[in-house]
Design a protein around this motif. Structure first.
Motif, PDB file in Angstrom:
ATOM      1  N   TYR A   1       0.870  -1.185   0.000  1.00 36.82           N
ATOM      2  CA  TYR A   1       0.000   0.000   0.000  1.00 36.82           C
ATOM      3  C   TYR A   1       0.899   1.226   0.000  1.00 36.82           C
ATOM      4  CZ  TYR A   1      -3.786   3.126   1.644  1.00 36.82           C
ATOM      5  OH  TYR A   1      -4.716   4.124   1.788  1.00 36.82           O
TER       6      TYR A   1
ATOM      7  N   ALA B   1      -1.710  -4.025   3.346  1.00 40.75           N
ATOM      8  CA  ALA B   1      -2.582  -3.032   2.711  1.00 40.75           C
ATOM      9  C   ALA B   1      -3.827  -2.767   3.564  1.00 40.75           C
ATOM     10  CB  ALA B   1      -2.983  -3.516   1.319  1.00 40.75           C
ATOM     11  N   GLU B   2      -4.371  -3.820   4.167  1.00 43.98           N
ATOM     12  CA  GLU B   2      -5.550  -3.648   5.019  1.00 43.98           C
ATOM     13  C   GLU B   2      -5.222  -2.767   6.235  1.00 43.98           C
ATOM     14  OE1 GLU B   2      -8.572  -4.616   4.493  1.00 43.98           O
ATOM     15  OE2 GLU B   2      -8.306  -5.902   2.744  1.00 43.98           O
TER      16      GLU B   2
ATOM     17  N   ILE C   1      -3.296   6.335  -4.834  1.00 38.95           N
ATOM     18  CA  ILE C   1      -2.931   5.222  -3.955  1.00 38.95           C
ATOM     19  C   ILE C   1      -2.814   3.947  -4.777  1.00 38.95           C
ATOM     20  CG2 ILE C   1      -3.684   3.768  -2.027  1.00 38.95           C
ATOM     21  CD1 ILE C   1      -5.102   6.207  -0.886  1.00 38.95           C
TER      22      ILE C   1
ATOM     23  N   HIS D   1       1.256   5.627  -1.053  1.00 41.97           N
ATOM     24  CA  HIS D   1       0.770   6.902  -1.587  1.00 41.97           C
ATOM     25  C   HIS D   1       1.776   7.385  -2.628  1.00 41.97           C
ATOM     26  CE1 HIS D   1      -2.432   7.663   1.404  1.00 41.97           C
ATOM     27  NE2 HIS D   1      -1.636   7.021   2.247  1.00 41.97           N
TER      28      HIS D   1
ATOM     29  N   GLN E   1      -2.277  -0.207  -4.325  1.00 44.90           N
ATOM     30  CA  GLN E   1      -2.324  -1.257  -3.322  1.00 44.90           C
ATOM     31  C   GLN E   1      -2.622  -2.601  -3.974  1.00 44.90           C
ATOM     32  OE1 GLN E   1      -6.159   0.431  -1.411  1.00 44.90           O
ATOM     33  NE2 GLN E   1      -6.186  -1.739  -0.894  1.00 44.90           N
TER      34      GLN E   1
ATOM     35  N   SER F   1      -2.747  -0.518   6.507  1.00 44.25           N
ATOM     36  CA  SER F   1      -2.444   0.849   6.080  1.00 44.25           C
ATOM     37  C   SER F   1      -3.712   1.617   5.740  1.00 44.25           C
ATOM     38  CB  SER F   1      -1.503   0.820   4.867  1.00 44.25           C
ATOM     39  OG  SER F   1      -0.253   0.256   5.207  1.00 44.25           O
ATOM     40  N   SER F   2      -4.606   0.994   4.970  1.00 41.49           N
ATOM     41  CA  SER F   2      -5.844   1.687   4.599  1.00 41.49           C
ATOM     42  C   SER F   2      -6.730   1.921   5.816  1.00 41.49           C
ATOM     43  CB  SER F   2      -6.603   0.882   3.540  1.00 41.49           C
ATOM     44  OG  SER F   2      -6.957  -0.404   4.040  1.00 41.49           O
TER      45      SER F   2
ATOM     46  N   ASP G   1      -5.363   4.924   7.734  1.00 39.58           N
ATOM     47  CA  ASP G   1      -5.740   6.179   7.083  1.00 39.58           C
ATOM     48  C   ASP G   1      -7.199   6.540   7.380  1.00 39.58           C
ATOM     49  OD1 ASP G   1      -3.249   6.486   6.049  1.00 39.58           O
ATOM     50  OD2 ASP G   1      -3.745   5.873   4.002  1.00 39.58           O
TER      51      ASP G   1
END
Length: 580
Positions: A517, A532-533, A524, A519, A526, A535-536, A539
């Motif tokens: 994941y 990734a789960e 974005i 930026h 991913q 990190s998202s 956010d």
């Protein structure tokens, strides 16, 4: 009448060297003092979660000071914790298995999973001051540094030769004497090399910790990590490479001023009966040995240590050789064990209740996504681990066996390990997209940047710790290359290799939050994965998702620990333990 000796001028120059060395040491001490003082003044100001980051090159020196102070404090905390944790685990067999399992879980949990509770706790404990936010960042960096140090110290204590432990009992060493004269010297080589990779892990965590988003709150602190992350997100390549250049300069200076002298100093603790003809050297260490100021701490320590040893000599523990199976120590250990069990059960019950309340909001769709991500990340982590081992084992042995090669390659490897891999992620991601590899496979390559160094530096430490007399024996008896690897090298580095593999596994799990994941300027990018789960969810401020992802990581790590790592550690401390 004056008589001039031809060597008089050179003699005066040589005698004046200690003065200039003392002057240099004093200036370094003053510079360090003013850096800490300036940082402390900034920490005591009013709390400002978001501080604008300047991309000007003139701002880099102050940003470098802030980042180095954070990493330095986090490293000192990591060293103290690692020694205390490893010592407690080794000398408390009842809880040893639990402590190793907990350590394995914690080192595999990504830094972002620690982020919400640590930040909220520190900001609440020290409200209204920048110190609260700074301590939160330091503790987050601590979580990226401490685990491999703890594993290294624990593994070193478990592999101390049995006859040396028995000798310490026969000579009636107190626990204090045994710690400073046997255990710390035996663990010194592993601690030094793991300190190098630990600080490298701190640089890796810097970009995650100095600038992050947590729900609807933003945090942005002045430092090299936020400078590089801000430059990468805005597409300012000049500022990005300027920040990387400053990091490289700091790493090279640290290598020459700190790590190279420590490596040379720790070489005297190698367990061998024949001194090696090829010894590492350090000009900085030679200069420090001539300085009278640098000798003061050792002299003060000797004055403190001797009275302590004299007083300990009159205690019962030093006058009577206690039997190994002492009933009183067993009873005391049992009381402490059950008290700890009760405390853990109470704390665990409260934590489970809170977790169940939080996890009630997780939907079945979220659970299916997390399970698919867990499988994908698990496969990537183990692929990165195997690929790393393929090249780091032969490379680490070659470096550890050849001091000339080590002097050249070790600083280069340290620089590559210390430059935050996350700074290169935007460039690597764009390259992966252009060649059509996709982030699913490319994330394995990105994980390698945060994984391979743990194995490499531990293998180097293991190769350097192999006694020189054993190497000479293999030459005298004409061992083939295959025999040297199977009879000497692999058994000799095995405890260090297992430590490197375990910590590399944790490094891969940590790297997944940025490998899966990211930026970039266009938005974005991913792929499917737990990283990734997490990190998202960070956010978006979805704390239940972060909690459930962390639980899944813990379950997989515990399973791997019981099926593989615990058995390999047992093998390392029984079959591949160096004995006299």
């Amino acid at each position: 009448m004056k008589i001039y000796h031809p060597f008089a001028r050179s003699l005066v120059t040589v005698r004046s060297w200690p003065f200039f060395i003392d002057l240099g040491v004093a200036f370094c001490g003053l510079a360090l003092f003013f850096c800490v003082l300036n940082t402390a003044r900034y920490w005591m100001t009013t709390a400002t979660p978001v501080i604008p980051i300047s991309h000007s090159i003139s701002a880099l020196p102050m940003y470098a000071v802030y980042s180095v102070v954070r990493i330095g404090i986090a490293y000192l905390l990591s060293l103290v914790f690692a020694i205390a944790y490893g010592y407690t685990a080794v000398y408390n067999p009842r809880i040893e298995g639990w402590m190793v399992a907990v350590l394995d879980i914690l080192q595999s949990i990504p830094v972002l999973s620690f982020l919400p509770p640590i930040v909220l706790a520190m900001v609440s404990l020290i409200p209204g001051r920048q110190l609260g936010i700074e301590l939160a960042v330091i503790f987050l960096i601590f979580t990226g540094q401490v685990w491999n140090l703890a594993f290294s110290f624990y593994s070193s204590l478990k592999s101390i030769p049995k006859e040396m432990t028995e000798a310490s009992r026969i000579y009636r060493y107190s626990p204090w004497q045994r710690f400073w004269q046997l255990e710390m010297p035996y663990a010194a080589i592993g601690l030094v090399w793991n300190s190098i990779v630990s600080v490298a892990g701190g640089w890796f965590a810097l970009m995650l910790c100095e600038m992050f988003t947590m729900g609807d709150r933003n945090f942005q602190l002045p430092g090299l990590g936020s400078y590089m992350q801000s430059a990468a997100e805005s597409g300012d390549i000049t500022a990005l490479f300027s920040g990387i250049g400053v990091v490289v300069l700091i790493v090279v200076a640290t290598d020459q001023l700190v790590w190279r002298p420590l490596i040379v100093w720790s070489d005297k603790f190698k367990f061998e009966q024949v001194e090696s003809a090829d010894r590492a050297t350090s000009p900085i260490l030679e200069l420090l040995r001539r300085s009278r100021l640098s000798l003061l701490p050792g002299q003060l320590w000797a004055r403190i240590e001797e009275p302590v040893y004299r007083r300990l000599a009159h205690t019962r523990a030093c006058q009577v050789v206690e039997p190994i199976d002492d009933d009183s120590s067993k009873r005391k250990g049992a009381v402490l064990f059950w008290a700890l069990v009760v405390a853990i059960v109470i704390a665990g019950a409260w934590a489970v209740m809170q977790a169940l309340v939080m996890l009630r909001t997780v939907s079945w769709a979220d659970l299916r996504g997390l399970l698919a991500g867990a499988l994908a990340t698990f496969l990537r982590v183990n692929a990165a681990l195997l690929i790393s081992a393929v090249w780091t084992i032969p490379a680490g042995v070659a470096i550890g066996f050849n001091q000339r090669l080590a002097r050249i390659v070790q600083p280069v490897a340290q620089v590559l390990a210390s430059v935050p891999a996350s700074a290169f992620y935007p460039v690597l991601l764009l390259g992966l997209m252009k060649i059509g590899g996709g982030l699913g496979i490319g994330s394995v390559a990105l994980m390698l940047l945060g994984t391979q160094w743990y194995i490499l530096f531990n293998v180097i430490a293991g190769a350097m710790s192999i006694p020189s007399d054993l190497k000479e024996v293999t030459r005298l008896y004409g061992f083939t290359r295959y025999q040297r690897w199977t009879r000497l090298i692999l058994p000799g580095i095995f405890p260090y290799l297992i430590t490197g593999m375990v910590t590399a596994s944790g490094g891969a799990w940590n790297a997944s939050v940025m490998a899966e994941y990211a930026h970039v300027k266009t938005g974005i990018i991913q792929t499917v994965g737990l990283g990734a789960e997490i990190s998202s969810a960070t956010d978006a401020g979805k704390f239940p998702i972060i909690l459930l992802a962390t639980i899944l990581i813990s379950l997989m790590v515990v399973t791997m620990n019981r099926l593989i790592w615990r058995r390999l550690y047992r093998l390392a401390e029984t079959r591949y333990k160096l004995e006299g």
